[in-house]
Motif scaffolding. Structure first.
Motif, short mmCIF file in Angstrom:
data_model
loop_
_atom_site.label_atom_id
_atom_site.label_comp_id
_atom_site.label_asym_id
_atom_site.label_seq_id
_atom_site.Cartn_x
_atom_site.Cartn_y
_atom_site.Cartn_z
N SER A 110 10.74 8.66 -17.29
CA SER A 110 10.87 9.29 -15.98
C SER A 110 12.35 9.48 -15.62
O SER A 110 13.13 8.52 -15.61
CB SER A 110 10.18 8.43 -14.91
OG SER A 110 10.43 8.96 -13.62
N ARG A 111 12.73 10.72 -15.34
CA ARG A 111 14.11 11.00 -14.94
C ARG A 111 14.43 10.39 -13.58
O ARG A 111 15.54 9.93 -13.35
CB ARG A 111 14.35 12.50 -14.91
CG ARG A 111 14.34 13.16 -16.28
CD ARG A 111 14.73 14.62 -16.16
NE ARG A 111 14.79 15.26 -17.48
CZ ARG A 111 15.11 16.53 -17.68
NH1 ARG A 111 15.39 17.30 -16.62
NH2 ARG A 111 15.14 17.04 -18.89
N LYS A 112 13.47 10.41 -12.68
CA LYS A 112 13.69 9.84 -11.35
C LYS A 112 13.94 8.34 -11.44
O LYS A 112 14.80 7.80 -10.74
CB LYS A 112 12.50 10.13 -10.45
CG LYS A 112 12.34 11.60 -10.09
CD LYS A 112 11.19 11.80 -9.12
CE LYS A 112 11.07 13.28 -8.73
NZ LYS A 112 9.95 13.51 -7.77
N ALA A 113 13.19 7.67 -12.30
CA ALA A 113 13.38 6.23 -12.46
C ALA A 113 14.76 5.94 -13.06
O ALA A 113 15.43 4.98 -12.66
CB ALA A 113 12.28 5.65 -13.36
N LYS A 114 15.18 6.76 -14.02
CA LYS A 114 16.51 6.59 -14.61
C LYS A 114 17.60 6.72 -13.56
O LYS A 114 18.50 5.88 -13.46
CB LYS A 114 16.74 7.63 -15.71
CG LYS A 114 15.98 7.38 -17.00
CD LYS A 114 16.36 8.44 -18.04
CE LYS A 114 15.63 8.18 -19.35
NZ LYS A 114 15.99 9.21 -20.37
N LYS A 115 17.53 7.79 -12.76
CA LYS A 115 18.55 8.02 -11.74
C LYS A 115 18.56 6.91 -10.70
O LYS A 115 19.62 6.44 -10.27
CB LYS A 115 18.33 9.37 -11.07
CG LYS A 115 18.59 10.56 -11.98
CD LYS A 115 18.39 11.88 -11.24
CE LYS A 115 18.69 13.06 -12.16
NZ LYS A 115 18.48 14.36 -11.45
N PHE A 116 17.35 6.47 -10.29
CA PHE A 116 17.27 5.42 -9.28
C PHE A 116 17.89 4.12 -9.78
O PHE A 116 18.68 3.47 -9.07
CB PHE A 116 15.81 5.19 -8.89
CG PHE A 116 15.62 3.99 -8.00
CD1 PHE A 116 15.93 4.07 -6.65
CD2 PHE A 116 15.15 2.79 -8.52
CE1 PHE A 116 15.76 2.95 -5.82
CE2 PHE A 116 14.98 1.68 -7.70
CZ PHE A 116 15.30 1.77 -6.35
N LEU A 117 17.57 3.72 -11.01
CA LEU A 117 18.11 2.48 -11.54
C LEU A 117 19.61 2.57 -11.77
O LEU A 117 20.34 1.59 -11.53
CB LEU A 117 17.39 2.13 -12.85
CG LEU A 117 15.93 1.69 -12.72
CD1 LEU A 117 15.32 1.44 -14.09
CD2 LEU A 117 15.83 0.43 -11.87
N GLN A 118 20.09 3.71 -12.22
CA GLN A 118 21.54 3.88 -12.41
C GLN A 118 22.27 3.75 -11.09
O GLN A 118 23.31 3.06 -11.00
CB GLN A 118 21.83 5.24 -13.04
CG GLN A 118 21.40 5.34 -14.49
CD GLN A 118 21.70 6.71 -15.08
OE1 GLN A 118 22.62 7.38 -14.65
NE2 GLN A 118 20.91 7.14 -16.05
#
Length: 308
Positions: A110-118
Protein backbone atom coordinates in the motif's frame (compact mmCIF):
# COMPACT_ATOMS: atom_id res chain seq x y z
CA UNK A 1 43.06 20.29 -30.67
CA UNK A 2 44.64 23.56 -29.48
CA UNK A 3 41.25 25.25 -29.67
CA UNK A 4 39.62 22.59 -27.48
CA UNK A 5 42.48 22.74 -24.98
CA UNK A 6 42.04 26.50 -24.75
CA UNK A 7 38.33 26.08 -24.04
CA UNK A 8 39.05 23.46 -21.38
CA UNK A 9 41.58 25.76 -19.67
CA UNK A 10 39.12 28.63 -19.71
CA UNK A 11 36.36 26.44 -18.24
CA UNK A 12 38.73 25.13 -15.57
CA UNK A 13 39.79 28.70 -14.72
CA UNK A 14 36.20 29.89 -14.32
CA UNK A 15 35.34 26.77 -12.33
CA UNK A 16 38.21 27.55 -9.98
CA UNK A 17 36.97 31.14 -9.54
CA UNK A 18 33.49 29.90 -8.63
CA UNK A 19 34.86 27.34 -6.14
CA UNK A 20 37.25 29.73 -4.34
CA UNK A 21 34.54 31.58 -2.30
CA UNK A 22 33.12 28.34 -0.92
CA UNK A 23 36.63 27.10 -0.09
CA UNK A 24 37.36 30.35 1.75
CA UNK A 25 34.16 30.14 3.78
CA UNK A 26 34.76 26.45 4.52
CA UNK A 27 38.32 27.17 5.65
CA UNK A 28 37.20 30.11 7.77
CA UNK A 29 34.42 28.29 9.61
CA UNK A 30 35.91 24.76 9.69
CA UNK A 31 39.70 24.70 9.53
CA UNK A 32 40.35 27.85 11.52
CA UNK A 33 38.31 26.75 14.59
CA UNK A 34 40.15 23.40 14.61
CA UNK A 35 43.58 25.04 14.41
CA UNK A 36 42.61 27.68 16.98
CA UNK A 37 41.29 25.01 19.38
CA UNK A 38 44.55 23.08 19.15
CA UNK A 39 46.54 26.29 19.72
CA UNK A 40 44.39 27.29 22.72
CA UNK A 41 44.72 23.81 24.24
CA UNK A 42 48.44 24.44 24.71
CA UNK A 43 47.80 27.33 27.13
CA UNK A 44 46.19 27.86 30.52
CA UNK A 45 43.67 30.31 29.09
CA UNK A 46 40.79 31.73 31.14
CA UNK A 47 37.69 33.26 29.61
CA UNK A 48 37.54 36.59 31.45
CA UNK A 49 41.17 36.96 32.48
CA UNK A 50 43.15 39.86 31.01
CA UNK A 51 46.49 38.31 31.99
CA UNK A 52 48.43 36.60 29.19
CA UNK A 53 47.85 32.84 29.32
CA UNK A 54 50.67 30.59 30.53
CA UNK A 55 52.10 28.13 28.02
CA UNK A 56 51.56 24.55 29.24
CA UNK A 57 52.48 22.52 26.18
CA UNK A 58 50.74 19.17 26.58
CA UNK A 59 49.87 19.94 30.20
CA UNK A 60 46.13 20.14 29.56
CA UNK A 61 46.17 16.78 27.77
CA UNK A 62 48.16 15.14 30.58
CA UNK A 63 45.63 16.51 33.05
CA UNK A 64 42.73 15.04 31.08
CA UNK A 65 44.13 11.50 31.25
CA UNK A 66 45.48 11.73 34.82
CA UNK A 67 44.30 8.52 36.61
CA UNK A 68 44.23 10.30 39.98
CA UNK A 69 41.34 12.47 38.74
CA UNK A 70 39.30 9.54 37.40
CA UNK A 71 37.26 9.31 40.62
CA UNK A 72 35.71 12.74 40.03
CA UNK A 73 32.40 12.82 38.19
CA UNK A 74 33.67 15.79 36.18
CA UNK A 75 36.84 14.00 35.06
CA UNK A 76 37.48 13.60 31.35
CA UNK A 77 37.97 9.85 31.68
CA UNK A 78 34.48 9.56 33.15
CA UNK A 79 33.11 11.67 30.29
CA UNK A 80 34.91 9.45 27.77
CA UNK A 81 33.36 6.38 29.39
CA UNK A 82 29.88 7.94 29.44
CA UNK A 83 30.21 8.97 25.77
CA UNK A 84 31.28 5.51 24.63
CA UNK A 85 28.48 3.80 26.60
CA UNK A 86 25.90 6.19 25.14
CA UNK A 87 27.30 5.78 21.61
CA UNK A 88 27.31 1.98 21.71
CA UNK A 89 23.89 1.81 23.38
CA UNK A 90 22.32 4.14 20.83
CA UNK A 91 24.31 3.52 17.64
CA UNK A 92 23.74 -0.26 17.38
CA UNK A 93 19.92 -0.15 17.84
CA UNK A 94 19.69 2.84 15.49
CA UNK A 95 21.59 1.08 12.72
CA UNK A 96 19.87 -2.31 13.00
CA UNK A 97 16.28 -1.23 13.63
CA UNK A 98 16.32 1.59 11.07
CA UNK A 99 17.47 -0.92 8.43
CA UNK A 100 14.81 -3.48 9.37
CA UNK A 101 12.04 -0.89 9.48
CA UNK A 102 13.14 0.53 6.13
CA UNK A 103 12.98 -2.94 4.55
CA UNK A 104 9.55 -3.52 6.13
CA UNK A 105 8.16 -0.20 4.85
CA UNK A 106 9.64 -0.71 1.37
CA UNK A 107 7.98 -4.13 1.08
CA UNK A 108 4.50 -2.82 1.88
CA UNK A 109 2.09 -3.01 -1.01
CA UNK A 110 0.00 0.00 0.00
CA UNK A 111 1.42 3.37 -1.05
CA UNK A 112 -0.67 5.19 1.55
CA UNK A 113 0.72 2.99 4.32
CA UNK A 114 4.27 3.64 3.09
CA UNK A 115 3.79 7.41 3.08
CA UNK A 116 2.08 7.40 6.47
CA UNK A 117 4.83 5.37 8.14
CA UNK A 118 7.59 7.45 6.54
CA UNK A 119 5.98 10.67 7.79
CA UNK A 120 5.27 9.18 11.21
CA UNK A 121 8.85 8.00 11.73
CA UNK A 122 10.46 11.11 10.25
CA UNK A 123 8.38 13.68 12.18
CA UNK A 124 10.51 13.54 15.40
CA UNK A 125 13.63 14.28 13.33
CA UNK A 126 12.37 17.76 12.45
CA UNK A 127 11.91 18.63 16.13
CA UNK A 128 14.70 20.36 18.00
CA UNK A 129 16.56 18.32 20.60
CA UNK A 130 15.21 20.59 23.34
CA UNK A 131 11.59 19.95 22.33
CA UNK A 132 12.20 16.19 22.04
CA UNK A 133 13.83 16.07 25.49
CA UNK A 134 10.99 18.10 27.01
CA UNK A 135 8.37 15.72 25.60
CA UNK A 136 10.16 12.70 27.04
CA UNK A 137 10.77 14.38 30.39
CA UNK A 138 6.99 14.59 30.72
CA UNK A 139 6.70 10.92 29.71
CA UNK A 140 9.41 9.93 32.24
CA UNK A 141 7.67 11.77 35.07
CA UNK A 142 6.74 9.41 37.97
CA UNK A 143 3.08 9.82 36.99
CA UNK A 144 3.83 9.83 33.26
CA UNK A 145 3.28 7.30 30.49
CA UNK A 146 6.77 5.80 30.82
CA UNK A 147 6.04 4.13 34.14
CA UNK A 148 2.55 3.14 32.99
CA UNK A 149 3.86 1.41 29.83
CA UNK A 150 6.64 -0.46 31.62
CA UNK A 151 4.41 -1.45 34.54
CA UNK A 152 1.80 -2.79 32.11
CA UNK A 153 4.40 -4.88 30.26
CA UNK A 154 6.10 -6.14 33.44
CA UNK A 155 2.89 -6.44 35.52
CA UNK A 156 4.32 -4.20 38.25
CA UNK A 157 1.56 -1.66 38.98
CA UNK A 158 2.51 1.46 40.89
CA UNK A 159 6.31 1.06 40.59
CA UNK A 160 8.38 4.20 39.91
CA UNK A 161 11.33 3.25 37.70
CA UNK A 162 13.12 6.55 38.46
CA UNK A 163 13.87 7.38 34.85
CA UNK A 164 15.46 10.75 35.63
CA UNK A 165 17.01 9.92 39.02
CA UNK A 166 18.58 6.46 38.96
CA UNK A 167 22.05 6.56 37.27
CA UNK A 168 21.39 3.58 34.98
CA UNK A 169 17.84 4.62 34.08
CA UNK A 170 19.01 8.17 33.41
CA UNK A 171 21.46 6.87 30.85
CA UNK A 172 18.77 4.67 29.33
CA UNK A 173 16.47 7.71 29.14
CA UNK A 174 18.97 9.69 27.06
CA UNK A 175 19.37 6.71 24.72
CA UNK A 176 15.60 6.36 24.29
CA UNK A 177 15.18 10.06 23.52
CA UNK A 178 18.00 10.05 20.98
CA UNK A 179 16.77 6.84 19.37
CA UNK A 180 13.21 8.17 19.04
CA UNK A 181 14.37 11.44 17.53
CA UNK A 182 16.81 10.16 14.88
CA UNK A 183 15.58 6.72 13.81
CA UNK A 184 13.18 8.23 11.26
CA UNK A 185 15.98 10.17 9.59
CA UNK A 186 18.05 7.04 9.05
CA UNK A 187 14.99 5.07 7.93
CA UNK A 188 14.51 7.57 5.10
CA UNK A 189 18.16 7.18 4.08
CA UNK A 190 17.81 3.39 3.97
CA UNK A 191 14.55 3.63 2.01
CA UNK A 192 16.34 5.84 -0.52
CA UNK A 193 19.14 3.28 -0.78
CA UNK A 194 16.64 0.44 -1.23
CA UNK A 195 14.85 2.35 -3.98
CA UNK A 196 18.10 2.58 -5.95
CA UNK A 197 18.35 -1.24 -6.22
CA UNK A 198 16.85 -2.37 -9.56
CA UNK A 199 13.63 -4.37 -9.18
CA UNK A 200 14.77 -6.75 -11.94
CA UNK A 201 17.29 -8.26 -9.53
CA UNK A 202 14.51 -9.19 -7.10
CA UNK A 203 12.39 -10.54 -9.94
CA UNK A 204 15.24 -12.78 -11.07
CA UNK A 205 15.76 -14.02 -7.49
CA UNK A 206 12.05 -14.81 -7.15
CA UNK A 207 12.07 -16.76 -10.40
CA UNK A 208 15.08 -18.74 -9.14
CA UNK A 209 13.12 -19.66 -6.00
CA UNK A 210 15.03 -17.58 -3.45
CA UNK A 211 13.37 -17.13 -0.05
CA UNK A 212 12.92 -13.74 1.65
CA UNK A 213 15.81 -14.40 4.01
CA UNK A 214 18.08 -15.33 1.11
CA UNK A 215 17.03 -12.23 -0.82
CA UNK A 216 17.84 -10.01 2.19
CA UNK A 217 21.23 -11.53 3.03
CA UNK A 218 22.42 -12.28 -0.51
CA UNK A 219 21.00 -9.34 -2.47
CA UNK A 220 19.61 -6.47 -0.38
CA UNK A 221 22.34 -6.18 2.23
CA UNK A 222 25.34 -6.45 -0.14
CA UNK A 223 23.88 -3.94 -2.61
CA UNK A 224 22.94 -1.63 0.27
CA UNK A 225 26.52 -1.54 1.54
CA UNK A 226 27.29 2.10 0.58
CA UNK A 227 24.13 3.27 2.37
CA UNK A 228 24.96 1.16 5.43
CA UNK A 229 28.40 2.76 5.60
CA UNK A 230 26.92 6.25 5.22
CA UNK A 231 24.30 5.68 7.92
CA UNK A 232 26.75 4.03 10.30
CA UNK A 233 29.22 6.92 10.04
CA UNK A 234 26.51 9.57 10.41
CA UNK A 235 24.85 7.78 13.35
CA UNK A 236 28.17 7.29 15.14
CA UNK A 237 29.19 10.94 14.74
CA UNK A 238 25.72 12.08 15.81
CA UNK A 239 25.98 10.00 19.00
CA UNK A 240 29.52 11.14 19.81
CA UNK A 241 28.60 14.83 19.66
CA UNK A 242 25.38 14.55 21.68
CA UNK A 243 24.79 17.46 24.05
CA UNK A 244 21.27 18.92 24.12
CA UNK A 245 19.57 15.82 25.52
CA UNK A 246 22.02 15.47 28.40
CA UNK A 247 21.86 19.20 29.10
CA UNK A 248 18.07 19.13 29.38
CA UNK A 249 18.06 16.16 31.75
CA UNK A 250 20.56 17.43 34.30
CA UNK A 251 19.39 19.42 37.33
CA UNK A 252 20.99 22.48 38.91
CA UNK A 253 24.61 22.01 39.88
CA UNK A 254 27.20 19.68 38.42
CA UNK A 255 26.08 17.12 35.82
CA UNK A 256 25.83 13.54 37.04
CA UNK A 257 28.39 11.00 35.88
CA UNK A 258 26.13 8.83 33.64
CA UNK A 259 25.16 11.76 31.40
CA UNK A 260 28.37 13.80 31.65
CA UNK A 261 29.42 13.13 28.05
CA UNK A 262 32.45 14.84 26.50
CA UNK A 263 30.48 17.69 24.89
CA UNK A 264 28.73 18.36 28.20
CA UNK A 265 32.08 18.39 30.01
CA UNK A 266 33.41 20.83 27.41
CA UNK A 267 30.47 23.14 28.10
CA UNK A 268 30.89 22.97 31.89
CA UNK A 269 34.68 23.41 31.75
CA UNK A 270 34.78 26.13 29.10
CA UNK A 271 31.58 28.12 29.75
CA UNK A 272 30.73 27.63 33.42
CA UNK A 273 34.24 27.22 34.87
CA UNK A 274 35.85 29.38 32.12
CA UNK A 275 38.90 27.13 31.59
CA UNK A 276 39.14 27.57 27.83
CA UNK A 277 42.48 25.76 27.53
CA UNK A 278 41.15 22.58 29.14
CA UNK A 279 37.90 22.74 27.15
CA UNK A 280 39.89 23.16 23.92
CA UNK A 281 41.99 20.10 24.79
CA UNK A 282 38.78 18.08 25.27
CA UNK A 283 37.50 19.33 21.91
CA UNK A 284 40.70 18.26 20.17
CA UNK A 285 40.54 14.79 21.75
CA UNK A 286 36.89 14.43 20.71
CA UNK A 287 37.76 15.51 17.16
CA UNK A 288 40.59 12.95 16.96
CA UNK A 289 38.30 10.25 18.40
CA UNK A 290 35.65 10.94 15.77
CA UNK A 291 38.27 11.04 13.02
CA UNK A 292 39.88 7.74 14.04
CA UNK A 293 36.55 5.91 14.41
CA UNK A 294 35.36 7.21 11.03
CA UNK A 295 38.56 6.05 9.31
CA UNK A 296 38.26 2.66 11.00
CA UNK A 297 34.70 2.28 9.76
CA UNK A 298 35.68 3.12 6.19
CA UNK A 299 38.65 0.76 6.37
CA UNK A 300 36.78 -2.19 7.86
CA UNK A 301 33.76 -1.87 5.55
CA UNK A 302 35.82 -1.12 2.43
CA UNK A 303 32.86 0.68 0.86
CA UNK A 304 33.64 0.44 -2.83
CA UNK A 305 31.18 1.48 -5.52
CA UNK A 306 28.49 -1.13 -6.02
CA UNK A 307 27.70 -2.22 -9.57
CA UNK A 308 24.35 -3.80 -10.36
Amino acid sequence: MKKYRGIEKKQARWGFFFVVPSLLFFSLFSFYPIINAFYTSLFDKRALSKAPPDFLGLGNYIRLFDPSRAASELSFLNSLRATLVFTVGTFIPLLILSLLLAVFISNLSSRKAKKFLQIAYYTPAILSSVVAATIWMIIFDPRGLGNQWVNTLMNTPGVDHRWLVDPVMEQVSTMVIYFWKYIGYFIILFITGLASIPSTIYEAATIDGATKNQVFWRITLPLLKPTVVLVSVMAMLQCLKTFSTQYMLYTNGAPRAPINVITFNIYVTGIQQQYLGRASAMSVVLFLLMLVLTLLQFKTTNSEQVEY
